[in-house]
Design a protein around this motif. Sequence first.
Motif, mmCIF file in Angstrom:
data_model
loop_
_atom_site.group_PDB
_atom_site.id
_atom_site.type_symbol
_atom_site.label_atom_id
_atom_site.label_comp_id
_atom_site.label_asym_id
_atom_site.label_seq_id
_atom_site.Cartn_x
_atom_site.Cartn_y
_atom_site.Cartn_z
ATOM 1 N N LYS A 141 124.696 -30.710 25.216
ATOM 2 C CA LYS A 141 125.458 -31.603 26.247
ATOM 3 C C LYS A 141 126.627 -32.434 25.342
ATOM 4 O O LYS A 141 126.419 -32.630 24.069
ATOM 5 N N ARG A 199 119.432 -37.250 37.051
ATOM 6 C CA ARG A 199 118.587 -36.920 36.003
ATOM 7 C C ARG A 199 118.207 -35.325 35.987
ATOM 8 O O ARG A 199 118.451 -34.722 34.817
ATOM 9 N N GLU A 221 119.244 -32.850 32.980
ATOM 10 C CA GLU A 221 118.379 -32.117 32.268
ATOM 11 C C GLU A 221 118.308 -30.565 32.227
ATOM 12 O O GLU A 221 118.326 -29.847 31.246
ATOM 13 N N LYS A 222 118.741 -30.127 33.347
ATOM 14 C CA LYS A 222 118.981 -28.619 33.441
ATOM 15 C C LYS A 222 120.437 -28.098 32.956
ATOM 16 O O LYS A 222 120.719 -26.956 33.072
#
Length: 518
Positions: A336, A326, A330-331
Amino acid sequence: MVSGNVAELLCLLRHCNTLRSVTQVHTHIFKTGLDSDAFITGNLILHCATLISDALHHAFSLLLHSPNPDAFMYNTVIRGFSDSDHPHNSFTTFIDMRRNSNNLQPDSFSFAFSLKAAANIRSYNTGIQLHSQAILYGLHNHLYVGTTLVSMYAECGWICHARKVFEEMFEPNVVAWNAMITACMRCYDVKGAETLYKQMQVRDIHSSNIMLSGYMKSGEVHLAMKLFSEMPLKDDVSWSTMITGFSHNECFNEAFDFFLQSHKLGSKPNEVSLTGILSVCTQSGEFQFSKILHCYLEKSGFVSRSSITNALMDTYFKSGNINMGRLVFEKMPGKKNLVSWTTMVTGIAMQGYGKEAMELFHQMVDSGVKPDGIAFISILYACSHAGLIEHGCKYFSMMKNEYGIEPSYEHYGCMVDLYGRSGELKKAYEFIMKMPIEANDVIWRTLLGACGIHGDVELGEEVRRRLLEVDPNDSGDCVLLSNMYASVGKWKDVAGVRQMMDSQGLMKTPGWSVSEVS
DNA sequence: TTAGGGTTAG
């Protein structure tokens, strides 16, 4: 004075790496009155269509608004579309070029780029039409057009046409020969590729790399290793081809060995070798090594590449480390992409978080990323593993009705699994009977497994009959069958299956034992 | 004046 301005503007343009900066230069061009200069506009279009991501629409708009578009501008837009998510637009631009412009004739560039688009979407019909047009314009014998025709036919699975074009080529160069070897390998004609490779008067490192990749894809690992050892020169593509080839053929030790050897010999790891070795870590369960790689990827900056991040996420999810998976997601820098979202949805779904997977799926759609067939497999998987029947059905119809995606065996399999896991065995059976394509062995076996879990012997025996109709020699379902009998205490039938397996010499099949249940 | 075809991953 004017030519000085042009040189200055081109220099400015070369430093632009965002659409915003190109727009600023464009405004300047407009103010200086140079926007009527075809050379300047051509360069602007080229920059937007090929060098800046997400600026293809701007290139297209520049072409549309150009008062006198030339062949270079059209060809550049055709080229941009051929490598985009919408290769069809190459063909509409090709047609526009001939219809809307004053006596503009397609040239070798127009054909080469349009044929590349046809190859990318594997459209034989469009490819053959372009071929006919090329003949009309006398360009079918052009070296670049011929080479692209060879690739196009091979991509569409027409190896005989590819070979005919190649044989009719006037003095094919090493690139044309390489295209023909690639064509053979694409169609799994390893012997044909070998014959051509031996006949070649001049070879380059691409020729050998194509052979390496073809051998690996055909499972000829030893032939790839032999050729690799004989190659006088190896580049990073040679090394990464070997590493990914080992990965596909499940030769994990060899993959690690080559990865470390390439490092020792000074060959720098690239995006492909790193995604390859991460995949090896995932498949072989070497999660400690993937953690070491993660540190390296952070330090070297490779972690900014989406393919690397996707492979890293996949490794963390498959090792059960949801939090790290996760976190990597997220980073991720920038927007995306579809593969990143799908990897994330699948990873979360594998751990049984169906509702979170659905939330992510909707976040993906809201962010403007359009799901494809694989994204729908992941969300259907999420629903089946979390028992979310209604949601699963909703996604299945959404896929067909809203996105126009035709369901494949995998999607039907997910739906059967969705009903089967939840104990809706009759619905699963009815669903299979209503499918527009005939169920394959995997789909029947999915239902047979569900019959075993829920103890429906009557339906299970019917499914077993259906399974044997699809594959009379099938024996892989014996475990499922005996599990089903065992689940309702029909030990005599378990013994019957055992006897059948004995007589077929299947008792050595790993992973099952009747004695455990009897 | 500006460009192109063949190799590795997902």
